[in-house]
Design an enzyme around this catalytic site. Structure first.
Site, short mmCIF file in Angstrom:
data_model
loop_
_atom_site.label_atom_id
_atom_site.label_comp_id
_atom_site.label_asym_id
_atom_site.label_seq_id
_atom_site.Cartn_x
_atom_site.Cartn_y
_atom_site.Cartn_z
N PHE A 295 13.66 14.55 10.71
CA PHE A 295 12.30 14.01 10.85
C PHE A 295 12.31 12.79 11.78
O PHE A 295 11.42 12.61 12.61
CB PHE A 295 11.77 13.66 9.46
CG PHE A 295 10.32 13.31 9.44
CD1 PHE A 295 9.38 14.14 10.02
CD2 PHE A 295 9.89 12.14 8.84
CE1 PHE A 295 8.03 13.82 10.01
CE2 PHE A 295 8.54 11.80 8.82
CZ PHE A 295 7.62 12.64 9.41
N ASP B 286 -1.29 14.92 15.63
CA ASP B 286 -0.46 15.81 16.45
C ASP B 286 -0.91 17.23 16.19
O ASP B 286 -0.91 17.68 15.04
CB ASP B 286 1.02 15.70 16.06
CG ASP B 286 1.58 14.33 16.41
OD1 ASP B 286 1.37 13.90 17.56
OD2 ASP B 286 2.21 13.72 15.54
N SER C 204 0.88 -1.17 0.00
CA SER C 204 0.00 0.00 0.00
C SER C 204 0.91 1.23 0.00
O SER C 204 2.09 1.13 0.35
CB SER C 204 -0.93 -0.01 1.22
OG SER C 204 -0.20 -0.20 2.40
N ALA D 122 -4.06 17.42 11.48
CA ALA D 122 -4.77 17.45 12.76
C ALA D 122 -5.73 18.63 12.81
O ALA D 122 -5.46 19.70 12.25
CB ALA D 122 -3.76 17.54 13.90
N GLU E 280 1.24 5.59 0.57
CA GLU E 280 0.67 6.77 1.24
C GLU E 280 1.09 8.07 0.55
O GLU E 280 2.24 8.24 0.17
CB GLU E 280 1.18 6.76 2.68
CG GLU E 280 0.72 7.92 3.52
CD GLU E 280 1.09 7.72 4.99
OE1 GLU E 280 0.96 6.59 5.52
OE2 GLU E 280 1.54 8.70 5.60
N ALA F 250 -6.38 7.76 20.04
CA ALA F 250 -6.92 7.11 18.85
C ALA F 250 -7.94 6.02 19.18
O ALA F 250 -8.87 5.79 18.40
CB ALA F 250 -5.78 6.53 18.01
N ARG G 67 -4.77 9.51 16.24
CA ARG G 67 -4.95 10.67 17.13
C ARG G 67 -4.51 11.94 16.42
O ARG G 67 -5.19 12.94 16.44
CB ARG G 67 -4.11 10.48 18.41
CG ARG G 67 -4.32 11.62 19.39
CD ARG G 67 -3.27 11.65 20.47
NE ARG G 67 -1.99 12.09 19.94
CZ ARG G 67 -0.90 12.27 20.67
NH1 ARG G 67 -0.94 12.03 21.98
NH2 ARG G 67 0.23 12.67 20.12
N HIS H 55 6.12 5.05 20.61
CA HIS H 55 5.70 6.41 20.31
C HIS H 55 6.52 7.38 21.18
O HIS H 55 6.75 7.11 22.36
CB HIS H 55 4.20 6.55 20.59
CG HIS H 55 3.66 7.88 20.19
ND1 HIS H 55 3.58 8.93 21.07
CD2 HIS H 55 3.19 8.34 19.00
CE1 HIS H 55 3.07 9.99 20.43
NE2 HIS H 55 2.83 9.64 19.18
N LYS I 165 -6.58 0.05 21.10
CA LYS I 165 -7.10 0.41 19.77
C LYS I 165 -7.65 -0.83 19.06
O LYS I 165 -8.64 -0.77 18.36
CB LYS I 165 -5.98 1.05 18.91
CG LYS I 165 -5.49 2.37 19.45
CD LYS I 165 -4.64 3.13 18.46
CE LYS I 165 -3.20 2.69 18.41
NZ LYS I 165 -2.33 3.67 17.74
N TYR J 93 3.96 1.44 16.71
CA TYR J 93 5.28 2.05 16.88
C TYR J 93 6.30 1.01 17.38
O TYR J 93 6.45 0.82 18.59
CB TYR J 93 5.19 3.23 17.86
CG TYR J 93 4.24 4.29 17.35
CD1 TYR J 93 4.69 5.32 16.55
CD2 TYR J 93 2.87 4.20 17.61
CE1 TYR J 93 3.81 6.26 16.03
CE2 TYR J 93 1.98 5.13 17.10
CZ TYR J 93 2.46 6.15 16.30
OH TYR J 93 1.59 7.07 15.78
N HIS K 240 3.91 -1.03 3.60
CA HIS K 240 3.20 0.23 3.37
C HIS K 240 4.27 1.30 3.12
O HIS K 240 5.09 1.57 3.99
CB HIS K 240 2.36 0.59 4.60
CG HIS K 240 1.65 1.91 4.48
ND1 HIS K 240 0.44 2.05 3.84
CD2 HIS K 240 1.98 3.15 4.92
CE1 HIS K 240 0.05 3.33 3.90
NE2 HIS K 240 0.97 4.01 4.55
N GLN L 79 4.91 3.03 12.20
CA GLN L 79 5.85 4.13 11.93
C GLN L 79 7.03 3.51 11.20
O GLN L 79 7.32 2.32 11.37
CB GLN L 79 6.28 4.73 13.29
CG GLN L 79 7.23 5.88 13.19
CD GLN L 79 6.63 7.02 12.38
OE1 GLN L 79 6.69 6.97 11.13
NE2 GLN L 79 6.05 7.99 13.02
#
Ligand code: FAD
Length: 280
Positions: free
Chosen positions: A206, A99, A6, A42, A8, A113, A97, A139, A155, A135, A256, A166
């Protein structure tokens, strides 16, 4: 059986960006991804743009999965978005959720979330396949790994069908994470998120923010290339392809890709992995 991939995108801000993304999508569609997903700012900051890209993807005949983040949002606004997506025939959502940008006050009706997943299930039953974030390196705001695993399990209990991680560069972090959630009885597919390496300095910045570790051996090697973008690209392709090979060999159900709205590196990685469909 070939693993599913997949891909993004983020919603472009300009008409030129939209045009470029159409071409990128045309290239990436040749890989026959299970779905294309589109991020969501967000507080609803990209609501219209996310929806516009999602509608285009669906109109082209691909499965489209909007991301939906809940921080800073009300139940009424999320309900509206769900109704729009349902009416447009969308059947998969990446529920997050999100940021809030620094300085923006948290005025919404959701904190985490799992509350969004629960709300979507309450409102729409089984209409949507729900993806959530995972994560492997934890996280950045998690108090400790146990709490983060508990949050992930909540979740899933709330109704998530599968998860996307991630990005990370250490395959063991993924395998350890999968083992830890399986030990808690969580059995949904956990698809590794893969970041192709477009350049090093941006990636390093990042990665610090989102808590993805760049192993020292990789960092040192990238730094040694200085501004030599060809060497950075070649090494990045080798590293990410080897990571994907190890993940798939170890049982990852798919990949992904974080595309950054670019197609070339993903195409090359998939070619090296033998994930290109046979030409017709
Ligand atoms: P949560 O699962 O709610 O977790 C957030 C933090 O809160 C974690 O530290 C968790 O341990 C902790 N926590 C959870 N529940 C509780 C609780 N009850 N008590 C105390 N602590 C708790 N962001 C966007 O804004 N838009 C996007 O489109 C987007 N797409 C993404 C796609 C993927 C695949 C991934 C991995 C991330 C994406 N993000 C996106 C980033 C994501 O929104 C951030 O990482 C955000 O900080 C956390 O979102 P979450 O859904 O994982 O939150």
């Amino acid at each position: 059986m070939k693993p599913e991939i997949s891909i993004e995108f983020f919603p472009p801000q300009t008409p030129e960006g939209m045009t470029k993304l159409r071409a990128v999508r045309g290239e990436l569609a040749k890989l026959r991804p299970a779905f294309f997903s589109v991020t969501f700012g967000a507080g609803g900051s990209t609501r219209e743009r996310t929806f516009a890209v999602i509608k285009e993807i669906a109109a082209e005949g691909h499965n489209a999965a909007p991301h939906l983040s809940c921080i800073g949002s009300t139940r009424a606004s999320i309900r509206d978005i769900l109704n729009d997506y349902r009416a447009a025939g969308i059947r998969r959502i990446v529920a997050l959720r999100g940021d809030l940008p620094s300085g923006m006050a948290e005025t919404g009706e959701f904190r985490y979330a799992n509350e969004l997943v629960e709300f979507i299930r309450q409102e729409t039953g089984d209409c949507f396949h729900l993806e959530v974030a995972a994560y492997p390196e934890w996280h950045p705001q998690a108090r400790n790994p146990q709490d983060d695993l508990d949050a992930f399990a909540r979740k899933v209990k709330a109704g998530a069908n599968s998860a996307i991680t991630q990005y990370f560069f250490n395959a063991d972090a993924y395998f350890n994470f999968v083992d830890a959630v399986r030990a808690r009885g969580v059995d949904i597919p956990i698809v590794p998120g893969i970041m192709p390496i477009f350049g090093f300095s941006k990636l390093a910045r990042f990665s610090d923010t989102c808590g993805a570790e760049i192993p020292r051996w990789m960092r040192k090697k990238f730094e040694s290339f200085g501004d030599d973008s060809d060497s950075i690209r070649a090494f990045g392709l080798d590293v990410v392809t080897a990571l994907c090979q190890r993940l798939l060999a170890g049982g990852a159900p798919g990949l992904h890709f974080y595309s950054m709205n670019q197609s070339v590196l993903i195409g090359e990685i998939c070619r090296r992995l033998g994930l290109e469909p046979p030409s017709q």
